[in-house]
Scaffold this motif. Structure first.
Motif, PDB file in Angstrom:
ATOM      1  N   UNK A  82      11.963  11.538   0.151  1.00  0.00           N
ATOM      2  CA  UNK A  82      12.003  12.998   0.286  1.00  0.00           C
ATOM      3  C   UNK A  82      12.725  13.571  -0.938  1.00  0.00           C
ATOM      4  N   UNK A  83      12.281  14.731  -1.384  1.00  0.00           N
ATOM      5  CA  UNK A  83      13.014  15.463  -2.424  1.00  0.00           C
ATOM      6  C   UNK A  83      12.831  14.945  -3.828  1.00  0.00           C
ATOM      7  N   UNK A  84      11.701  14.295  -4.115  1.00  0.00           N
ATOM      8  CA  UNK A  84      11.516  13.736  -5.473  1.00  0.00           C
ATOM      9  C   UNK A  84      10.300  14.337  -6.171  1.00  0.00           C
TER      10      UNK A  84
ATOM     11  N   UNK B 118       9.367   6.425  -6.458  1.00  0.00           N
ATOM     12  CA  UNK B 118       9.566   7.412  -5.391  1.00  0.00           C
ATOM     13  C   UNK B 118       8.578   8.569  -5.515  1.00  0.00           C
ATOM     14  N   UNK B 119       7.900   8.872  -4.434  1.00  0.00           N
ATOM     15  CA  UNK B 119       6.918   9.959  -4.409  1.00  0.00           C
ATOM     16  C   UNK B 119       7.005  10.653  -3.066  1.00  0.00           C
TER      17      UNK B 119
ATOM     18  N   UNK C  56       0.842  -1.192   0.000  1.00  0.00           N
ATOM     19  CA  UNK C  56       0.000   0.000   0.000  1.00  0.00           C
ATOM     20  C   UNK C  56       0.879   1.243   0.000  1.00  0.00           C
ATOM     21  N   UNK C  57       0.354   2.317  -0.558  1.00  0.00           N
ATOM     22  CA  UNK C  57       1.014   3.619  -0.526  1.00  0.00           C
ATOM     23  C   UNK C  57       0.152   4.569   0.309  1.00  0.00           C
ATOM     24  N   UNK C  58       0.732   5.124   1.356  1.00  0.00           N
ATOM     25  CA  UNK C  58       0.010   6.049   2.236  1.00  0.00           C
ATOM     26  C   UNK C  58       0.501   7.463   1.946  1.00  0.00           C
ATOM     27  N   UNK C  59      -0.253   8.177   1.159  1.00  0.00           N
ATOM     28  CA  UNK C  59       0.160   9.505   0.694  1.00  0.00           C
ATOM     29  C   UNK C  59      -0.002  10.553   1.794  1.00  0.00           C
ATOM     30  N   UNK C  60       0.824  11.604   1.710  1.00  0.00           N
ATOM     31  CA  UNK C  60       0.807  12.691   2.705  1.00  0.00           C
ATOM     32  C   UNK C  60       0.898  12.119   4.111  1.00  0.00           C
ATOM     33  N   UNK C  61       1.835  11.229   4.313  1.00  0.00           N
ATOM     34  CA  UNK C  61       1.889  10.480   5.567  1.00  0.00           C
ATOM     35  C   UNK C  61       2.309  11.336   6.751  1.00  0.00           C
TER      36      UNK C  61
ATOM     37  N   UNK D 151      13.489   3.649  -9.128  1.00  0.00           N
ATOM     38  CA  UNK D 151      12.305   2.995  -8.577  1.00  0.00           C
ATOM     39  C   UNK D 151      12.675   1.601  -8.060  1.00  0.00           C
ATOM     40  N   UNK D 152      11.879   1.095  -7.137  1.00  0.00           N
ATOM     41  CA  UNK D 152      12.131  -0.201  -6.520  1.00  0.00           C
ATOM     42  C   UNK D 152      11.282  -1.265  -7.194  1.00  0.00           C
TER      43      UNK D 152
END
Length: 527
Positions: free
Chosen positions: A455-457, A484-485, A295-300, A467-468
């Motif tokens: 960070x910083x992308x 990366x986001x 899962x991706x948790x945005x604005x974490x 990317x992974x």
């Protein structure tokens, strides 16, 4: 390949077949015909000493390799060979180790100049090379054609595979400079037979053959092609024979693992977006995670905290160290004792007991002793990849931000049953960074939860790399790609058959004179 044969033409078919397989004779460099040269090369190779004669050069640093310029004596033959090769079908090849275009197998190609070169290489030249090395090289034909164009690369490796004795490359390139990239870089090795640094870079040159013995120290790479308007065309392959003895494979020390730090929910309330501390939202996250194991948790993180860490990471306060060896990885890691206060605080957050418990609520994994085990699942079920996890009602009574941690002193017996741990790095990624799949990682693979917080992308594009990728062990299939986001917490649960790598960051990340860099906290949690 399908074919049709007309009746009554049997007598003519044999003639046509013979005509089709005709070849142009490839005349080789005259220095190869001199018996004295062959004797001197053999002696120098066995003594690991340097030797030069005409177009032939033998150097044994960092490992024995031979360069033969003007390998093919006819310029016309070279030109026609180039034309035939460029007329072949090429296929995009891309994984953790490389990105380039490769032709179909050339073992049975019938184009006259390709067939002629193949006959010369694996006939007369193979005999010459076998005498020089003092070994009997097999008649096995192993050859293909490769095109390297802008950002294509072949990262550090040793070529070792059962049966390979000598590797060769024949360059068929336009005028080429070192600034074009695409050099053949040769590595020194340490006492553990691991690559250290590039000692020598060979710039491709038209009609030049480079060969070297495949050995435990023959680490090399094709550096990234930087020119945008040239094609690095080459023929490469191996002469097969008895392999050189290989020492036991070096096993490197893993990244240290540590239990959580005794920090309570105050840290979560200070750093994390409140939406992720809401119990109902945590249940929703866990449901999605259990469906896909990622899962991706945005604005974490809270915006002000994320911005503060992002700005400080770009300052020169942190000491960065390149992590290798290059046959496994190449990126920078931060020295923890040089972290500014806010970065150190973020590091503590991800290490904290409260965060372990929060991750348990997100994933259903037993990353905290307050998370009860599922009595219906024994250890064998887990080993088989059973990812069904018991709902943790005990933990979720109330504000599950870690408030239950205060009871930790009274649950020492539970703590002894399982002590979740994590390993961690703060990494910096820029042009030339990567990580590779390798045997040691596959041997130690285990169930784990990966966390990445970048960070910083902001302006990072997927075409830059970085990317992974998650892949199934010993298979080419990509299972998942995580890009990366900024401020997007990535969680991925992997089993023993799943490996990961970070794709090489290429020149496109800095081609407008801006050297883009991004950072990430990379944590791995173990139940």
């Amino acid at each position: 390949m399908a074919s049709k044969r007309l009746s009554g033409e049997g007598g003519n078919m044999e003639k046509k077949r013979k005509k089709k397989t005709c070849l142009e004779t490839a005349e080789l460099c005259s220095v190869l015909e001199e018996e004295q040269v062959k004797r001197f090369v053999k002696e120098a190779w066995s003594q690991r000493s340097r030797y030069c004669q005409g177009d032939l050069e033998l150097d044994c640093q960092p490992f024995p390799h031979c360069i033969i310029r003007n390998f093919l004596s006819s310029e016309t033959f070279v030109e026609n060979l180039q034309k035939e090769l460029l007329g072949l079908n090429f296929h995009e090849k891309s994984n953790d180790l490389y990105k380039f275009k490769q032709s179909d197998d050339l073992r049975k190609r019938t184009e006259p100049h390709i067939a002629g070169l193949r006959a010369a290489l694996f006939g007369h030249f193979r005999s010459w090379l076998g005498e020089v090395l003092g070994v009997e090289l097999q008649s096995t034909v192993d050859i293909s054609c490769a095109k390297y164009e802008h950002t294509d690369v072949l990262l550090c490796h040793d070529d070792e595979l059962e049966g390979r004795r000598v590797a060769f490359i024949l360059y068929l390139v336009p005028p080429w400079q070192s600034s074009d990239g695409g050099t053949l870089d040769l590595y020194t090795t340490d006492s553990n037979f691991q690559p250290k640094s590039i000692l020598k870079s060979l710039v491709p040159s038209l009609n030049t053959l480079v060969l070297f013995e495949v050995s435990p120290v023959s680490f090399h790479q094709v550096s990234e092609v930087l020119t945008q308007d040239k094609c690095r065309l080459s023929l490469s392959g191996w002469f097969h024979g008895p392999s050189l003895e290989r020492p036991p494979r070096h096993i490197e020390s893993p990244v240290p693992r540590n239990p959580h730090l005794p920090r309570d929910e105050t840290l979560l309330l200070e750093w994390i977006n409140p939406v992720y501390l809401d119990i109902s939202y945590q249940e929703q996250v866990q449901g999605e995670f259990e469906d896909s194991s990622e899962i991706q948790l945005k604005d974490f993180l809270k915006e002000e905290k994320f911005r503060e860490v992002s700005e400080v990471l770009r300052l020169n306060q942190i000491q960065w160290t390149k992590r290798g060896p290059p046959n496994k990885r190449c990126y920078e890691v931060a020295s923890l004792d040089t972290l500014p206060q806010c970065v150190s605080a973020c590091w503590e957050l991800l290490h904290s007991e409260a965060f372990f418990l929060l991750l348990s609520n997100f994933t259903g994994l037993q990353l905290h002793y307050l998370c009860p085990a599922d009595d219906d699942d024994d250890d064998e079920d887990k080993k088989e990849g059973n990812q069904e996890r018991k709902e943790k009602e005990d933990v979720k009574d109330g504000e599950a931000t870690g408030s239950s941690i205060e009871s930790s002193e009274n649950t020492s017996e539970k703590k002894e049953l399982s002590t979740p741990v994590c390993s961690a790095e703060l990494r910096r990624w820029s042009h030339g960074s990567y990580s590779l799949l390798h045997d040691g990682e596959a041997a130690r693979a285990e169930y784990a939860l990966d966390l990445i917080l970048p960070f910083g992308c902001t302006d990072w594009q997927s075409e830059y790399g970085g990317f992974t990728c998650y892949v199934a062990n010993e298979e080419d299939e990509e299972l998942l790609t995580v890009y990366p986001e900024d401020n997007s917490l990535g969680l991925v649960y992997r089993d023993k058959e799943t490996l990961k790598f970070v794709k090489h960051v290429n020149q496109k990340s800095s081609c407008d004179s801006t050297c883009r860099t991004f950072y990430d906290f990379s944590f791995v949690y173990y139940e």
